[in-house]
Design an enzyme around this catalytic site. Structure first.
Site, PDB file in Angstrom:
ATOM      1  N   HIS A 106      46.980  -7.922  12.588  1.00  0.00           N
ATOM      2  CA  HIS A 106      47.545  -6.974  11.636  1.00  0.00           C
ATOM      3  C   HIS A 106      47.828  -5.657  12.338  1.00  0.00           C
ATOM      4  CE1 HIS A 106      48.637  -6.134   7.556  1.00  0.00           C
ATOM      5  NE2 HIS A 106      47.806  -5.108   7.428  1.00  0.00           N
ATOM      6  N   TYR A 107      48.577  -4.799  11.667  1.00  0.00           N
ATOM      7  CA  TYR A 107      48.980  -3.550  12.302  1.00  0.00           C
ATOM      8  C   TYR A 107      47.829  -2.566  12.474  1.00  0.00           C
ATOM      9  CZ  TYR A 107      48.935  -0.620   8.086  1.00  0.00           C
ATOM     10  OH  TYR A 107      48.555   0.097   6.984  1.00  0.00           O
ATOM     11  N   HIS A 140      59.468  -4.390   1.560  1.00  0.00           N
ATOM     12  CA  HIS A 140      58.294  -4.119   2.393  1.00  0.00           C
ATOM     13  C   HIS A 140      57.347  -5.320   2.408  1.00  0.00           C
ATOM     14  CE1 HIS A 140      55.651  -1.635   4.722  1.00  0.00           C
ATOM     15  NE2 HIS A 140      54.645  -1.884   3.909  1.00  0.00           N
ATOM     16  N   TYR A 143      56.107  -6.728  -3.395  1.00  0.00           N
ATOM     17  CA  TYR A 143      56.716  -5.470  -3.824  1.00  0.00           C
ATOM     18  C   TYR A 143      58.233  -5.657  -3.890  1.00  0.00           C
ATOM     19  CZ  TYR A 143      52.187  -3.691  -2.186  1.00  0.00           C
ATOM     20  OH  TYR A 143      50.850  -3.479  -1.961  1.00  0.00           O
ATOM     21  N   ASP A 162      57.079   3.008   6.054  1.00  0.00           N
ATOM     22  CA  ASP A 162      56.214   2.374   7.052  1.00  0.00           C
ATOM     23  C   ASP A 162      56.867   1.141   7.673  1.00  0.00           C
ATOM     24  OD1 ASP A 162      55.175   3.389   4.585  1.00  0.00           O
ATOM     25  OD2 ASP A 162      53.143   2.798   5.112  1.00  0.00           O
ATOM     26  N   ILE A 175      55.793   9.243   6.848  1.00  0.00           N
ATOM     27  CA  ILE A 175      56.825  10.014   7.538  1.00  0.00           C
ATOM     28  C   ILE A 175      56.563  10.001   9.039  1.00  0.00           C
ATOM     29  CG2 ILE A 175      57.883  12.294   7.771  1.00  0.00           C
ATOM     30  CD1 ILE A 175      57.105  12.822   4.833  1.00  0.00           C
TER      31      ILE A 175
END
Length: 346
Positions: free
Chosen positions: A16-17, A108, A112, A119, A191
């Protein structure tokens, strides 16, 4: 690294990230200063997750699961082990299967529908550009450019120059503006991922590419906007970037690190002039003053927002703060390397 075995990296040791962000910062650090320990640690994480046939478990329904693929390219290049190329190919093949908005933007996550989140451009886009370069698939770079244009179109705020965390084409989410579909707030870390991605895109774009001026201008505009919201006292930024004086808002270190990175790298890349260097220095000094060490001399990065969904102002300021969340530690290492690159200019 001293606190966790590679397979035990929090939150849950999966592909995972969370782990990918930290380990990618370690990979880049190794490239700067060397060190077999970094290389072994990264390889141990990857080898724990990928079996002898190049199979591994990841969430095929979300862009977040792609980011850790950044660890695979160097392993493929430096070894004769075909597993890494096989695994990278599986991640690359996700892109044609992803659901999209009516104008082509990636959702995403499948959970969703019709939502684009800032992101996601970093989570999938930087991997795609690396894959494009390593394995000669230039269409992937063009795919990332189109996704960035759509994200900017739907989330950028004309008045502040900042980017809303998300956009819901369907306007069905409670947080979505009924006319624009935009989420109501400017969440710092999202951001920050966008700022990283701008810089990454420009590193991959040839000097003659038609999109180079447009992307460089967008990066510059974002950096100038961020400088306007830098806290005068600490040099850092708030969880909700544009509302430093609102009740309950708080300084958040991971977004601050990502903003320092964005500004510093934009200066190094020639997209910002050196008059912006003091803002990067001030932000980095603010981060250094925030960092701590425990009784064993181990590094502690405080005031990191845990992962979050999209919501209203109260949603963001009520998110728990934690120490050494990998989002933040990875971002701090990246910012530190960029500041090191700028030392000759100081």
């Amino acid at each position: 690294m001293a606190a966790y075995k590679p397979a035990e990296l929090p939150p849950d040791g999966r592909w995972h990230y969370h782990q990918g962000v930290f380990l990618e910062s370690m990979r880049q650090l190794k490239a700067h200063i060397g060190g077999e320990d970094y290389e072994k640690y990264i390889k141990a994480y990857v080898d724990y997750n990928i079996d002898e046939n190049g199979n591994f478990l990841w969430n095929r329904k979300e862009l977040d699961a792609i980011q850790a693929g950044l660890l695979l390219f160097e392993l493929d290049e430096q070894t004769d082990d075909s597993r890494y190329r096989t695994a990278a190919g599986k991640l690359r093949n996700m892109f044609p299967t992803l659901n999209r908005t009516s104008d082509g933007g990636f959702w995403h996550k499948d959970g969703y529908p019709y939502q684009m989140w800032l992101d996601g451009l970093y989570m999938g886009g930087v991997f795609a550009m690396n894959y494009s370069e390593k394995y000669d698939e230039p269409e992937l770079l063009e795919m990332v450019l189109e996704q960035e244009r759509l994200m900017r179109k739907h989330t950028r705020d004309q008045q502040t120059g900042l980017y809303h965390h998300a956009w819901d084409e369907s306007r069905k989410q409670p947080w979505a503006d009924k006319e624009t579909g935009k989420s109501p707030e400017f969440w710092g870390r999202a951001i920050g991922w966008y700022g990283i991605t701008f810089n990454e895109i420009l590193d991959f774009l040839p000097e003659s590419h038609a999109s180079r001026v447009e992307v460089s201008s967008a990066l510059r505009d974002l950096a100038v906007s961020l400088v306007g919201y830098q806290d005068e006292k600490t040099g850092l930024w708030y969880q909700v970037v544009d509302k430093p004086d609102h009740p309950g808002n708080w300084i958040e270190t991971s977004c601050s690190a990502l903003f320092v990175y964005t500004i510093a790298r934009a200066i190094r890349g020639g997209h910002l002039d050196e008059s912006y260097l003091p803002y990067a220095v001030k932000g980095y000094r603010g981060l250094i003053e925030r960092m701590q060490f425990d009784e064993n001399g181990r590094f502690i990065m405080p005031e990191i927002c845990i992962g979050t969904g999209v919501g209203d102002y109260q949603h963001y300021i009520n998110r728990p703060k934690t120490e050494n969340d990998l989002h933040g530690v990875g971002a701090f290492v990246l910012a530190s390397m960029e500041m090191q690159e700028l030392l000759p200019a100081l």
